[in-house]
Structures are given as structure tokens and as C-alpha cells.
Design a protein around this motif. Structure first.
Motif, PDB file in Angstrom:
ATOM      1  N   ARG A 258       1.023   4.145  -2.874  1.00 51.81           N
ATOM      2  CA  ARG A 258       0.790   5.547  -2.512  1.00 51.81           C
ATOM      3  C   ARG A 258       1.967   6.422  -2.926  1.00 51.81           C
ATOM      4  O   ARG A 258       1.774   7.518  -3.445  1.00 51.81           O
ATOM      5  CB  ARG A 258       0.525   5.672  -0.998  1.00 51.81           C
ATOM      6  CG  ARG A 258       0.142   7.053  -0.562  1.00 51.81           C
ATOM      7  CD  ARG A 258      -1.184   7.487  -1.189  1.00 51.81           C
ATOM      8  NE  ARG A 258      -1.482   8.836  -0.767  1.00 51.81           N
ATOM      9  CZ  ARG A 258      -2.043   9.753  -1.545  1.00 51.81           C
ATOM     10  NH1 ARG A 258      -2.418   9.438  -2.773  1.00 51.81           N
ATOM     11  NH2 ARG A 258      -2.259  10.961  -1.103  1.00 51.81           N
TER      12      ARG A 258
ATOM     13  N   GLU B   8       1.760   6.945  -6.616  1.00 52.78           N
ATOM     14  CA  GLU B   8       0.678   7.898  -6.909  1.00 52.78           C
ATOM     15  C   GLU B   8       1.124   9.324  -6.624  1.00 52.78           C
ATOM     16  O   GLU B   8       0.878  10.240  -7.424  1.00 52.78           O
ATOM     17  CB  GLU B   8      -0.561   7.577  -6.071  1.00 52.78           C
ATOM     18  CG  GLU B   8      -1.286   6.328  -6.484  1.00 52.78           C
ATOM     19  CD  GLU B   8      -2.369   5.927  -5.476  1.00 52.78           C
ATOM     20  OE1 GLU B   8      -2.686   6.717  -4.561  1.00 52.78           O
ATOM     21  OE2 GLU B   8      -2.889   4.806  -5.606  1.00 52.78           O
TER      22      GLU B   8
ATOM     23  N   GLU C 103       0.832  -1.205   0.000  1.00 48.64           N
ATOM     24  CA  GLU C 103       0.000   0.000   0.000  1.00 48.64           C
ATOM     25  C   GLU C 103       0.868   1.257   0.000  1.00 48.64           C
ATOM     26  O   GLU C 103       0.570   2.226  -0.704  1.00 48.64           O
ATOM     27  CB  GLU C 103      -0.940   0.013   1.218  1.00 48.64           C
ATOM     28  CG  GLU C 103      -1.990  -1.074   1.206  1.00 48.64           C
ATOM     29  CD  GLU C 103      -1.458  -2.452   1.660  1.00 48.64           C
ATOM     30  OE1 GLU C 103      -0.399  -2.518   2.317  1.00 48.64           O
ATOM     31  OE2 GLU C 103      -2.111  -3.456   1.329  1.00 48.64           O
ATOM     32  N   GLU C 104       1.936   1.243   0.771  1.00 47.20           N
ATOM     33  CA  GLU C 104       2.843   2.397   0.806  1.00 47.20           C
ATOM     34  C   GLU C 104       3.535   2.585  -0.543  1.00 47.20           C
ATOM     35  O   GLU C 104       3.698   3.724  -1.009  1.00 47.20           O
ATOM     36  CB  GLU C 104       3.891   2.230   1.913  1.00 47.20           C
ATOM     37  CG  GLU C 104       3.323   2.367   3.310  1.00 47.20           C
ATOM     38  CD  GLU C 104       4.318   1.955   4.389  1.00 47.20           C
ATOM     39  OE1 GLU C 104       4.245   2.557   5.485  1.00 47.20           O
ATOM     40  OE2 GLU C 104       5.150   1.046   4.161  1.00 47.20           O
TER      41      GLU C 104
END
Length: 153
Positions: A128, A131, A124-125
Motif C-alpha cells: 500500500r 502504491e 500489505e502495508e
């Protein structure tokens, strides 16, 4: 107020980019390519037959830089240039068999660098971070004037 490099996004991004580049260079050197040609190869692997102007626009680099890069790539047998059949003033850049054959090993090397460099982050990191970096790139593009000069910051 004193400038603190370790709190500067620009400094940290630049430093990190150099570290990524060094790691990539180590992995693709055995393939006979360098990080300087890697972005052009990525564009050509995605769509062969681009013009020099296409590459300038897609890579957001100077005309002289891509001209030198293409000359090295041609010397190294990665590309060939041919006059466009519809407009003889335009040259199109085509991958050679050697250039095409490097796609998998070179992109696997880049994937390995990314995997290693981002290993301390959760999935997830990692998503992110990518992104957020994409947002930074988009913002930087929007801040440029039509003449290609930096806009107000």
C-alpha cells in the motif's frame, strides 16, 4: 498557523529519501558506485543504448546533472558513449562489462535496504505504501506544465 515538519509530507519524504540514500550508499560503496549513479544504472540495465535525452526524461533530472553523472560513470568505467549510427549528432550510452556485472550485487543491495527500512510494516502495508508513493509521483508529473515548470499547487 505554524509549520510542523513532522506533519509535512514533503519534509518527511525528503528526510526519508536521505535516509534511504545513506543506507544504499553504505551497501554499494564496496562495489565502487554511489547513489548518484544508481538511477542511471537502473535505466541502462533495463535497456542499454539510451541517449542522454532518454535518461533526462526517464529520470526527470536536469540535462547538466545527467551530463555530469555520465562523465563520472565513464571515468569509473561503467559506461561508454558512442555516436548513433543513424544520427551522428546523437550519442548513445552503453554499459561496459563492469557496468553490466554490477547489476545483481547493486540491486540486491537496494532490495536489502528496502527490506530493512520497511521491516516494521506488514506485506500489505508495504504494498500500500508503494502504491501511494506511485500515486504521488503520478500526481506530481501531472501537475507539471509542458514546459517542465511546476504547475499550480
Amino acid at each position: 498557523m505554524e509549520f510542523e515538519k513532522n506533519l509535512s509530507a514533503g519534509y518527511l519524504v525528503n528526510h526519508l529519501a536521505r535516509m534511504f540514500e545513506r543506507a544504499l550508499a553504505e551497501r554499494i560503496r564496496p562495489l565502487g558506485i554511489t547513489p548518484g549513479v544508481f538511477p542511471a544504472l537502473l535505466e541502462l540495465w533495463a535497456g542499454d543504448g539510451l541517449t542522454q535525452k532518454d535518461l533526462v526524461n526517464r529520470l526527470d533530472i536536469e540535462q547538466a546533472t545527467i551530463a555530469n553523472t555520465l562523465a563520472r560513470m565513464e571515468r569509473d568505467g561503467l559506461i561508454r558513449r558512442e555516436r548513433d549510427q543513424a544520427d551522428g549528432r546523437v550519442q548513445r550510452v552503453w554499459l561496459t562489462e563492469r557496468g553490466r556485472s554490477l547489476r545483481n550485487p547493486a540491486t540486491q543491495a537496494a532490495d536489502g535496504v528496502n527490506r530493512d527500512m520497511l521491516a516494521s510494516f506488514s506485506c500489505e502495508e508495504q504494498q500500500r505504501l508503494i502504491e501511494l508513493m506511485g500515486q504521488l509521483v503520478d500526481t506530481a508529473h501531472r501537475q507539471r506544465t509542458p514546459a517542465g515548470k511546476p504547475g499550480p499547487v
